[in-house]
Design a protein around this motif. Sequence first.
Motif, PDB file in Angstrom:
ATOM      1  N   TYR A 189     -19.240  76.043   4.963  1.00 45.98           N
ATOM      2  CA  TYR A 189     -19.804  76.107   6.316  1.00 45.98           C
ATOM      3  C   TYR A 189     -19.414  77.430   6.979  1.00 45.98           C
ATOM      4  O   TYR A 189     -20.252  78.146   7.528  1.00 45.98           O
ATOM      5  CB  TYR A 189     -19.259  74.970   7.163  1.00 45.98           C
ATOM      6  N   LEU A 190     -18.123  77.728   6.948  1.00 46.12           N
ATOM      7  CA  LEU A 190     -17.589  78.879   7.672  1.00 46.12           C
ATOM      8  C   LEU A 190     -18.095  80.199   7.087  1.00 46.12           C
ATOM      9  O   LEU A 190     -18.496  81.106   7.828  1.00 46.12           O
ATOM     10  CB  LEU A 190     -16.059  78.836   7.649  1.00 46.12           C
ATOM     11  N   CYS A 191     -18.090  80.318   5.759  1.00 45.14           N
ATOM     12  CA  CYS A 191     -18.454  81.588   5.127  1.00 45.14           C
ATOM     13  C   CYS A 191     -19.930  81.904   5.313  1.00 45.14           C
ATOM     14  O   CYS A 191     -20.293  83.045   5.655  1.00 45.14           O
ATOM     15  CB  CYS A 191     -18.099  81.546   3.644  1.00 45.14           C
ATOM     16  N   GLU A 192     -20.790  80.936   5.097  1.00 48.59           N
ATOM     17  CA  GLU A 192     -22.218  81.215   5.226  1.00 48.59           C
ATOM     18  C   GLU A 192     -22.587  81.466   6.685  1.00 48.59           C
ATOM     19  O   GLU A 192     -23.433  82.329   6.980  1.00 48.59           O
ATOM     20  CB  GLU A 192     -23.030  80.077   4.613  1.00 48.59           C
ATOM     21  N   ALA A 193     -21.937  80.753   7.609  1.00 49.75           N
ATOM     22  CA  ALA A 193     -22.181  81.020   9.023  1.00 49.75           C
ATOM     23  C   ALA A 193     -21.703  82.424   9.393  1.00 49.75           C
ATOM     24  O   ALA A 193     -22.376  83.137  10.149  1.00 49.75           O
ATOM     25  CB  ALA A 193     -21.467  79.979   9.880  1.00 49.75           C
ATOM     26  N   VAL A 209     -37.068  75.967  10.708  1.00 51.38           N
ATOM     27  CA  VAL A 209     -38.052  75.122  10.012  1.00 51.38           C
ATOM     28  C   VAL A 209     -37.372  74.258   8.956  1.00 51.38           C
ATOM     29  O   VAL A 209     -37.639  73.053   8.838  1.00 51.38           O
ATOM     30  CB  VAL A 209     -39.157  75.996   9.378  1.00 51.38           C
ATOM     31  N   GLN A 210     -36.471  74.867   8.182  1.00 50.65           N
ATOM     32  CA  GLN A 210     -35.804  74.125   7.118  1.00 50.65           C
ATOM     33  C   GLN A 210     -34.911  73.024   7.669  1.00 50.65           C
ATOM     34  O   GLN A 210     -34.807  71.951   7.079  1.00 50.65           O
ATOM     35  CB  GLN A 210     -34.995  75.077   6.237  1.00 50.65           C
ATOM     36  N   THR A 211     -34.264  73.269   8.801  1.00 50.43           N
ATOM     37  CA  THR A 211     -33.424  72.231   9.416  1.00 50.43           C
ATOM     38  C   THR A 211     -34.248  71.001   9.750  1.00 50.43           C
ATOM     39  O   THR A 211     -33.848  69.862   9.466  1.00 50.43           O
ATOM     40  CB  THR A 211     -32.742  72.770  10.690  1.00 50.43           C
ATOM     41  N   LEU A 212     -35.408  71.227  10.337  1.00 47.72           N
ATOM     42  CA  LEU A 212     -36.275  70.103  10.713  1.00 47.72           C
ATOM     43  C   LEU A 212     -36.857  69.410   9.484  1.00 47.72           C
ATOM     44  O   LEU A 212     -36.858  68.173   9.398  1.00 47.72           O
ATOM     45  CB  LEU A 212     -37.398  70.603  11.622  1.00 47.72           C
ATOM     46  N   LEU A 213     -37.338  70.195   8.521  1.00 48.30           N
ATOM     47  CA  LEU A 213     -37.935  69.595   7.323  1.00 48.30           C
ATOM     48  C   LEU A 213     -36.901  68.841   6.490  1.00 48.30           C
ATOM     49  O   LEU A 213     -37.194  67.777   5.938  1.00 48.30           O
ATOM     50  CB  LEU A 213     -38.599  70.682   6.471  1.00 48.30           C
ATOM     51  N   HIS A 214     -35.699  69.386   6.406  1.00 49.71           N
ATOM     52  CA  HIS A 214     -34.656  68.709   5.631  1.00 49.71           C
ATOM     53  C   HIS A 214     -34.274  67.394   6.287  1.00 49.71           C
ATOM     54  O   HIS A 214     -34.044  66.389   5.605  1.00 49.71           O
ATOM     55  CB  HIS A 214     -33.443  69.623   5.497  1.00 49.71           C
ATOM     56  N   LEU A 215     -34.218  67.364   7.626  1.00 45.22           N
ATOM     57  CA  LEU A 215     -33.919  66.128   8.334  1.00 45.22           C
ATOM     58  C   LEU A 215     -34.991  65.080   8.057  1.00 45.22           C
ATOM     59  O   LEU A 215     -34.683  63.907   7.787  1.00 45.22           O
ATOM     60  CB  LEU A 215     -33.805  66.400   9.831  1.00 45.22           C
ATOM     61  N   VAL A 216     -36.268  65.492   8.112  1.00 43.80           N
ATOM     62  CA  VAL A 216     -37.360  64.560   7.814  1.00 43.80           C
ATOM     63  C   VAL A 216     -37.246  64.054   6.381  1.00 43.80           C
ATOM     64  O   VAL A 216     -37.437  62.856   6.108  1.00 43.80           O
ATOM     65  CB  VAL A 216     -38.716  65.252   8.042  1.00 43.80           C
ATOM     66  N   SER A 217     -36.891  64.947   5.455  1.00 47.10           N
ATOM     67  CA  SER A 217     -36.761  64.571   4.040  1.00 47.10           C
ATOM     68  C   SER A 217     -35.670  63.518   3.860  1.00 47.10           C
ATOM     69  O   SER A 217     -35.842  62.540   3.117  1.00 47.10           O
ATOM     70  CB  SER A 217     -36.465  65.804   3.205  1.00 47.10           C
ATOM     71  N   VAL A 218     -34.542  63.701   4.532  1.00 48.45           N
ATOM     72  CA  VAL A 218     -33.446  62.743   4.420  1.00 48.45           C
ATOM     73  C   VAL A 218     -33.853  61.393   4.996  1.00 48.45           C
ATOM     74  O   VAL A 218     -33.648  60.333   4.377  1.00 48.45           O
ATOM     75  CB  VAL A 218     -32.187  63.272   5.135  1.00 48.45           C
ATOM     76  N   LEU A 219     -34.467  61.412   6.175  1.00 48.62           N
ATOM     77  CA  LEU A 219     -34.846  60.150   6.825  1.00 48.62           C
ATOM     78  C   LEU A 219     -35.921  59.425   6.039  1.00 48.62           C
ATOM     79  O   LEU A 219     -35.995  58.185   6.073  1.00 48.62           O
ATOM     80  CB  LEU A 219     -35.348  60.437   8.241  1.00 48.62           C
ATOM     81  N   ILE A 250     -25.647  75.600   8.944  1.00 46.66           N
ATOM     82  CA  ILE A 250     -24.607  74.573   9.033  1.00 46.66           C
ATOM     83  C   ILE A 250     -25.224  73.189   9.163  1.00 46.66           C
ATOM     84  O   ILE A 250     -24.783  72.225   8.522  1.00 46.66           O
ATOM     85  CB  ILE A 250     -23.671  74.871  10.222  1.00 46.66           C
ATOM     86  N   LEU A 251     -26.252  73.071   9.983  1.00 48.49           N
ATOM     87  CA  LEU A 251     -26.887  71.765  10.176  1.00 48.49           C
ATOM     88  C   LEU A 251     -27.533  71.257   8.891  1.00 48.49           C
ATOM     89  O   LEU A 251     -27.504  70.051   8.610  1.00 48.49           O
ATOM     90  CB  LEU A 251     -27.929  71.847  11.292  1.00 48.49           C
ATOM     91  N   ILE A 252     -28.122  72.154   8.115  1.00 46.68           N
ATOM     92  CA  ILE A 252     -28.730  71.738   6.844  1.00 46.68           C
ATOM     93  C   ILE A 252     -27.668  71.131   5.941  1.00 46.68           C
ATOM     94  O   ILE A 252     -27.877  70.080   5.316  1.00 46.68           O
ATOM     95  CB  ILE A 252     -29.419  72.932   6.166  1.00 46.68           C
ATOM     96  N   LYS A 253     -26.500  71.788   5.849  1.00 42.26           N
ATOM     97  CA  LYS A 253     -25.410  71.242   5.041  1.00 42.26           C
ATOM     98  C   LYS A 253     -24.907  69.926   5.619  1.00 42.26           C
ATOM     99  O   LYS A 253     -24.623  68.970   4.888  1.00 42.26           O
ATOM    100  CB  LYS A 253     -24.269  72.258   4.952  1.00 42.26           C
ATOM    101  N   ALA A 254     -24.800  69.882   6.954  1.00 41.84           N
ATOM    102  CA  ALA A 254     -24.303  68.661   7.594  1.00 41.84           C
ATOM    103  C   ALA A 254     -25.258  67.490   7.373  1.00 41.84           C
ATOM    104  O   ALA A 254     -24.819  66.345   7.177  1.00 41.84           O
ATOM    105  CB  ALA A 254     -24.097  68.903   9.084  1.00 41.84           C
ATOM    106  N   GLU A 255     -26.554  67.754   7.412  1.00 48.74           N
ATOM    107  CA  GLU A 255     -27.530  66.692   7.183  1.00 48.74           C
ATOM    108  C   GLU A 255     -27.338  66.056   5.807  1.00 48.74           C
ATOM    109  O   GLU A 255     -27.523  64.842   5.643  1.00 48.74           O
ATOM    110  CB  GLU A 255     -28.947  67.251   7.311  1.00 48.74           C
ATOM    111  N   THR A 256     -26.977  66.875   4.823  1.00 50.62           N
ATOM    112  CA  THR A 256     -26.713  66.348   3.478  1.00 50.62           C
ATOM    113  C   THR A 256     -25.385  65.613   3.438  1.00 50.62           C
ATOM    114  O   THR A 256     -25.294  64.481   2.954  1.00 50.62           O
ATOM    115  CB  THR A 256     -26.706  67.494   2.457  1.00 50.62           C
ATOM    116  N   ASP A 257     -24.329  66.243   3.955  1.00 50.74           N
ATOM    117  CA  ASP A 257     -22.993  65.657   3.875  1.00 50.74           C
ATOM    118  C   ASP A 257     -22.886  64.358   4.665  1.00 50.74           C
ATOM    119  O   ASP A 257     -22.164  63.429   4.278  1.00 50.74           O
ATOM    120  CB  ASP A 257     -21.947  66.654   4.377  1.00 50.74           C
TER     121      ASP A 257
END
Length: 264
Positions: free
Chosen positions: A117-121, A248-258, A158-165
């Motif tokens: 999270y920290l390094c990529e941010a 865009v990816q944050t929103l699409l990834h959230l939809v994919s998870v749900l 960070i949110l994309i990673k958090a959505e997975t974790d």
Amino acid sequence: MPRPSAAELRPVVHPEGVKDRRSGEHWAGRLYMREVSLRLDPYLVNTRVSPNQLTCLMVVAGVAGGAVLLVPGILGAAGAVVLFQVYLLLDCVDGEVARWRGQTSVTGVYLDRIGHYLCEASLLVGFGLRGADVFHQAGPAAGWLWAFLGTLTALGAILIKAETDLVDVARQRGGLAAAGDEASAPRSTRLALARRAAAALGFHRLVGGIEAGLFILLMAILDLCVPAGGDLFFTRLGVAVLAAVAVVQTLLHLVSVLASSRLR
């Protein structure tokens, strides 16, 4: 203790399936870095350096990769790429040393995730500050737009990673076992096709540390070689592109998870 050979290390530090993890193994790890790390492991497994200390070194390398982007020109961009290769190498080595010594732990997994999270941010915020040119141009406040977009990109990554974790957090609190990769496919056929198309195009990877570093270097080369509207035209264009991809990816990834079976 005698130094183990790479052949002795391989079946322990690279157990079956470690390179095939769909969400846990970077393509660069499969392609070359796991082989590089295997050559470094023999010099580390019998030392006093702990796996968690190697993870901390990984974090230092990644954060430095974001900070070095404040150095203008090709030098700063190339430095970020090199430091993120070191980051990836240490990301491989810490787990391999832990597996050889039998020192895998929940703490190690936690530190590893926080480090990612920290390094990529840090890299993405650094890219935004590079576009703002904060140390070399005392211009109007509009220059800080690029710093804002870089920070927005970092938040998206960070949110994309958090959505997975957080899938496993939600499942654990709901009394379910951790989700496997086989549970990640969307239940909708249309969503599944859209996800496969997005994966084939690979735009979502642009906000990952290794890919973003290479993208930043490409923008720096274009700034140097292709005069177009100012010294940082392509860098600033790149900041805007990554911000759009992240949102865009944050929103699409959230939809994919749900829409998948991972929460059921």
